[in-house]
Design an enzyme around this catalytic site. Sequence first.
Site, PDB file in Angstrom:
ATOM      1  CB  SER A 276      -7.538   3.368  -6.644  1.00 45.86           C
ATOM      2  OG  SER A 276      -6.576   4.425  -6.345  1.00 45.86           O
TER       3      SER A 276
ATOM      4  CD  GLN B  68      -8.128  12.644  -3.923  1.00 46.08           C
ATOM      5  OE1 GLN B  68      -7.588  13.491  -4.603  1.00 46.08           O
ATOM      6  NE2 GLN B  68      -8.733  11.666  -4.294  1.00 46.08           N
TER       7      GLN B  68
ATOM      8  CG  HIS C  65      -3.965  -1.427   4.618  1.00 48.36           C
ATOM      9  ND1 HIS C  65      -3.743  -0.347   3.516  1.00 48.36           N
ATOM     10  CD2 HIS C  65      -4.658  -2.181   3.876  1.00 48.36           C
ATOM     11  CE1 HIS C  65      -4.114  -0.783   2.512  1.00 48.36           C
ATOM     12  NE2 HIS C  65      -4.617  -1.982   2.594  1.00 48.36           N
TER      13      HIS C  65
ATOM     14  CB  CYS D  11      -0.876  -0.092   1.272  1.00 53.88           C
ATOM     15  SG  CYS D  11      -1.745   1.592   1.671  1.00 53.88           S
TER      16      CYS D  11
ATOM     17  CG  HIS E 121      -4.113   3.186   4.144  1.00 50.26           C
ATOM     18  ND1 HIS E 121      -3.301   2.660   4.855  1.00 50.26           N
ATOM     19  CD2 HIS E 121      -4.254   4.531   4.973  1.00 50.26           C
ATOM     20  CE1 HIS E 121      -2.718   3.175   5.762  1.00 50.26           C
ATOM     21  NE2 HIS E 121      -3.233   4.290   5.943  1.00 50.26           N
TER      22      HIS E 121
ATOM     23  CG  HIS F 260      -7.161   7.984   1.141  1.00 47.27           C
ATOM     24  ND1 HIS F 260      -7.405   6.702   0.535  1.00 47.27           N
ATOM     25  CD2 HIS F 260      -6.848   8.589  -0.220  1.00 47.27           C
ATOM     26  CE1 HIS F 260      -7.735   6.404  -0.666  1.00 47.27           C
ATOM     27  NE2 HIS F 260      -7.532   7.658  -1.207  1.00 47.27           N
TER      28      HIS F 260
ATOM     29  CB  CYS G 240       1.127   1.391   4.679  1.00 42.48           C
ATOM     30  SG  CYS G 240      -0.684   0.309   5.020  1.00 42.48           S
TER      31      CYS G 240
ATOM     32  CG  ASN H  16     -14.031  10.098  -4.157  1.00 46.84           C
ATOM     33  OD1 ASN H  16     -15.039  10.773  -3.911  1.00 46.84           O
ATOM     34  ND2 ASN H  16     -12.682  10.610  -4.957  1.00 46.84           N
TER      35      ASN H  16
END
Lengths: 351, 351
Positions: A164, A171, A116, A52, A167, A169, A55, A156
């Site tokens: 995609s 933006q 993760h 990943c 993990h 996250h 990570c 998203n």
Amino acid sequence: MKNFDINEDPHRRFNPLINEWVLVSPHRAKRPWQGQNETISTESLPKYDPTCYLCPGNVRANGVSNPDYKNSFVFDNDFAAMKQDEIIFEEDIKHTFFKAKPEQGISRVVCFSPRHDLTLPEMEVADIENIVKTWQKEYTDLGNIKYINHVQIFENKGSVMGCSNPHPHGQIWAQSSLPTQVEKTHNSLKAYYDKNQKTLLEDYVQAELKAGSRIVIENDHFVALVPFWAIWPYETMIVSKRAISKITSFNAEEVKAFAKILKQLTIKYDNLFSTSFPYSSGIHQAPTDGFDHPEWHFHMHFYPPLLRSATVKKFMVGYEMMGESQRDITPEKSAEILRQQSEVHYKSAVK
Amino acid sequence: MKNFDINEDPHRRFNPLINEWVLVSPHRAKRPWQGQNETISTESLPKYDPTCYLCPGNVRANGVSNPDYKNSFVFDNDFAAMKQDEIIFEEDIKHTFFKAKPEQGISRVVCFSPRHDLTLPEMEVADIENIVKTWQKEYTDLGNIKYINHVQIFENKGSVMGCSNPHPHGQIWAQSSLPTQVEKTHNSLKAYYDKNQKTLLEDYVQAELKAGSRIVIENDHFVALVPFWAIWPYETMIVSKRAISKITSFNAEEVKAFAKILKQLTIKYDNLFSTSFPYSSGIHQAPTDGFDHPEWHFHMHFYPPLLRSATVKKFMVGYEMMGESQRDITPEKSAEILRQQSEVHYKSAVK
Ligand SMILES: O=P(O)(O)O[C@H]1O[C@H](CO)[C@@H](O)[C@H](O)[C@H]1O
Ligand SMILES: O=P(O)(O)O[C@H]1O[C@H](CO)[C@@H](O)[C@H](O)[C@H]1O
């Protein structure tokens, strides 16, 4: 001829935030579904994934190593949609049809946790508070850059939403112009404030609390509700009760209360179809153009695509693209269903 | 500091049809993709499928049998989003936030062919002419109903666009109000016409023909182009050269020319990724409110979701929902790629 029944009859509802209508077809939820089913991953993830790129300690596509971060971690997106370069540009005003302008901006990725395998609903409230503080710092730092007039914080979640990497996250895309949707909201908020000396959402939240039927969660400082004009089946909005224009104006109690309602709402989402519930979420707040924005009122949208189950989503396609957004279940019904969901996450309840 | 290069630098473009901007990030097409892949069915379909509710002679969910139709076939949607019932309604004007109105309408399904296994690009031009004539008839019949002021003709093609049956078909949703997207377009067309005594698209098509770089196909009566402000990677628009406000004003030659360009464009789409190319398409034309609409100009939108291959699509998610539409490849590049596609369908070329 019969009298209008908003719970049964097809109708349109008006969204005063962006001045657009939505078509509501309450009776249509009953139609059978033979269409595409989403594949929802149910594999359990490791706490750390060596492949990943988010990570701690791992190397990203550009060769840079992530630090061994303990809470949240922010870095500039390696494939940003905008660039920071200053561009020389002379506007050709004669172009009626070919109007274009360069746009400067910065895109960042915000890792929510070194773990993760965790998502917002599975984190501790204290960890979510940390994310809120990271958002505050980014809004301040990015907003202070001279050419940045708007900071869009969003997430998203789930592969069905184009994400995609599982993990956890989000933006941030910060840029010089007000994006289209924000500009529409801005104009509505401004018109309302100029007329009423109060924010549109301050009055709206009060009207919703009085009505009751669309409220999902309420605490001392925030309300999570299904907007009267929601377009997605389980769309919600978290709104501050007080007229706060931006995330950096939260007091310590409000940071806590916001973290808490974020956890409660996302737990209910996960419990709805016993799945890691996909959505796009995003915060709308005051522009960072250096002016005061008393008309702005902090709110966070959640747009989840699922309609009937973990694998059947609502498609916003032909009619919705050419005509207008359309929904098959009333906002009141969705709110009721979300209200009924437990505030204990289904995974921990199973244990 | 560098000079603006529209082929390389991030920028925004303006859509004068709906007064909205789109963010264009030409450099971003290079980013790697680790996200969700669509499953595209490659099984070949039978000419007749006994389990298909659209094939001739078969029984639908409501127990009615389809006739043994030879060309196109139209029926009322069994799960319509609107109803024809007249509703008694008194508007409560005090509702600033809870504004709703009943909506009357009719939804129809249009089967394009008795053949279960054909799509537009695989049909004969004469068969497509038949579909165009069916659309003309429906626009007239539905438009003549007193309470119908707008007739939306559209097609969802492919399971990724929420289409649940591969039998070639489109839909028509006719209703009393102008849907949101149509109303926006209407206002722009009206303002332009009032100022210039010409339709916006008449002038736009001429400007595009002069520029050349976004034209995909041109014949004597129609142009297929990638709009300067396209949001989907391979979005196109078919526009009539003449200012025709509605499909029923086509002359015999125009019906033929329209059928032909429909076939050519959809062949190019299929050839692009050697797949039955998914999209939502829809016709925008004059309202059926009984007034003359010299400002209206017939056009047909194609919004295909695919970006890189038959299985990788463009996700319009977080930023796009909260901020504004964003694209990763310039309209000029997309037009060039589409222009290069053969006008012989890949399936028949293989034979
Ligand atoms: O009527 P269908 O084909 O079942 O439904 C499809 O098209 C409709 C019109 O665009 C959408 O509202 C639905 O979400 C979609 O699944
Ligand atoms: O930046 P990511 O996560 O690769 O990309 C995802 O989010 C972006 C912002 O909403 C979208 O433009 C992309 O289509 C989507 O795949």
